[in-house]
Design a protein around this motif. Structure first.
Motif, PDB file in Angstrom:
ATOM      1  N   TRP A  12       0.838  -1.202   0.000  1.00  0.00           N
ATOM      2  CA  TRP A  12       0.000   0.000   0.000  1.00  0.00           C
ATOM      3  C   TRP A  12       0.873   1.253   0.000  1.00  0.00           C
ATOM      4  N   TYR A  49      -4.885   7.345  -4.132  1.00  0.00           N
ATOM      5  CA  TYR A  49      -5.238   7.836  -2.797  1.00  0.00           C
ATOM      6  C   TYR A  49      -5.886   9.209  -2.915  1.00  0.00           C
ATOM      7  N   ARG A  93      -2.988   6.895   4.131  1.00  0.00           N
ATOM      8  CA  ARG A  93      -2.905   5.865   3.093  1.00  0.00           C
ATOM      9  C   ARG A  93      -3.366   4.513   3.620  1.00  0.00           C
ATOM     10  N   LEU A  94      -2.868   4.134   4.789  1.00  0.00           N
ATOM     11  CA  LEU A  94      -3.241   2.825   5.318  1.00  0.00           C
ATOM     12  C   LEU A  94      -4.728   2.774   5.665  1.00  0.00           C
ATOM     13  N   TYR A 123      -6.579   2.484   2.351  1.00  0.00           N
ATOM     14  CA  TYR A 123      -6.420   1.143   1.774  1.00  0.00           C
ATOM     15  C   TYR A 123      -7.302   0.146   2.518  1.00  0.00           C
ATOM     16  N   VAL A 138      -3.473  -7.063   3.048  1.00  0.00           N
ATOM     17  CA  VAL A 138      -2.371  -6.465   2.306  1.00  0.00           C
ATOM     18  C   VAL A 138      -1.096  -7.209   2.678  1.00  0.00           C
ATOM     19  N   CYS A 174       2.744  -4.323  -9.154  1.00  0.00           N
ATOM     20  CA  CYS A 174       2.728  -2.982  -8.564  1.00  0.00           C
ATOM     21  C   CYS A 174       3.378  -1.979  -9.499  1.00  0.00           C
ATOM     22  N   VAL A 207      -4.158  -2.440  -7.700  1.00  0.00           N
ATOM     23  CA  VAL A 207      -5.453  -2.188  -7.059  1.00  0.00           C
ATOM     24  C   VAL A 207      -6.587  -2.377  -8.058  1.00  0.00           C
TER      25      VAL A 207
END
Length: 295
Positions: A11, A22, A32-33, A36, A43, A271, A277
């Motif tokens: 993430w 984001y 961010r966390l 997510y 994750v 990624c 995502v």
């Protein structure tokens, strides 16, 4: 039927952060966390492969995620037999890297010390119910054989009582002549086998074999299908946008795994920008899993 959790292998990836996924107001570490975790229930933590985790981060991760959220944490490189630079270790452990007595080329005492610090730092995450598994991703040099099986047993003994998943990078483990023995070994060790999706045209390609070897957990990791896997830069290796057709190849396998394990983790490692995502969201839809509640 098991609970199927779909997510990504990071993430914090710089390309994901730069992609604009984001929203405004959620671009600092905490935001961010939290964002997510509002979108996905699992994750993978990649940074712990490169350096030992910290107790502080474990506490923060638990605090910033809802009950039921899971982190799959990659084992530190030295624990899996990968080359490890001295500066990746705490200063007091660096001299021990010069002692090479174990089957993986590392002093077993050093491995014990590293495991104690690695697991100790993750204990708050475990106690909070946020730890999904420890992912032991073994290097391509670990080919099937007696010494490799003995090394796996040592790793599992060191991690006794912890949920462990294993991904092999040497394709021989999942070729036809070794599938039965690999399945039996991981079942004996109560260790989840990681099924891999990757390009299948290279000599190093790991076959997409999906076996359930632990009643608690099964894992699938999607690396993308770039032909640059063996030669390109990291960005080139993971640059792949999964099509619905490619993802659909796995839906029946994932559902079959869910018939045999209590939980299935489906993680996207392609990624590059927001490709992971987007693929995770598509897979969730294909599996008929509920979208996150709007907050």
């Amino acid at each position: 039927m098991a609970e199927i959790r779909v997510g990504t292998c990071s993430w914090t990836d710089k390309a994901l952060v730069a992609s604009g996924w984001y929203p405004a107001g959620h671009r600092d570490a905490e935001g961010r966390l939290r964002h997510y975790a509002s979108q996905f229930p699992v994750v993978e933590v990649d940074a712990t492969y490169y350096g030992l985790p910290s107790t502080r981060n474990s506490l923060l991760w638990a605090e910033r995620t809802p009950e039921g959220f899971h982190f799959d944490v990659k084992a530190f490189s030295l624990l899996t037999g990968h080359p490890t630079q001295p500066n990746a270790l705490p200063a007091d452990l660096r001299p021990a890297l010069a002692r090479r007595r174990g089957p993986a080329g590392t002093d077993p005492g050093l491995l014990d010390d590293v495991w104690d610090r690695f697991s100790g730092a993750l204990e708050p995450l475990r106690q909070a119910g946020r730890l999904g598994s420890l992912l032991f991703q073994f290097p391509r040099q670990l080919a099937p054989g007696r010494s490799a099986a003995a090394f796996l047993r040592e790793c599992r003994e060191r991690a006794a009582g912890w949920p462990v998943a294993v991904e092999f990078r040497h394709p021989g483990w999942w070729r036809a002549e070794h599938i039965a023995a690999t399945t039996a070994l991981l079942t004996e060790l109560d260790t989840a086998a990681v099924a891999v999706d990757m390009v299948q045209t290279l000599p190093t390609s790991v076959p997409p074999v999906a076996r359930v070897t632990s009643p608690r957990l099964a894992v699938v990791r999607f690396h993308g299908r770039s032909t640059a896997w063996g030669t390109g830069t990291k960005e080139e290796r993971f640059r792949h946008s999964y099509t619905p057709g490619e993802l659909s190849e796995w839906t029946s396998r994932i559902r079959a795994m869910a018939e045999q394990a209590e939980e299935v983790h489906v993680l996207f490692n392609n990624c590059c920008a927001d490709a992971a995502v987007r693929a995770a969201q598509s897979m969730r839809d294909l599996l008929g899993l509920p979208a996150p509640a709007l907050t």
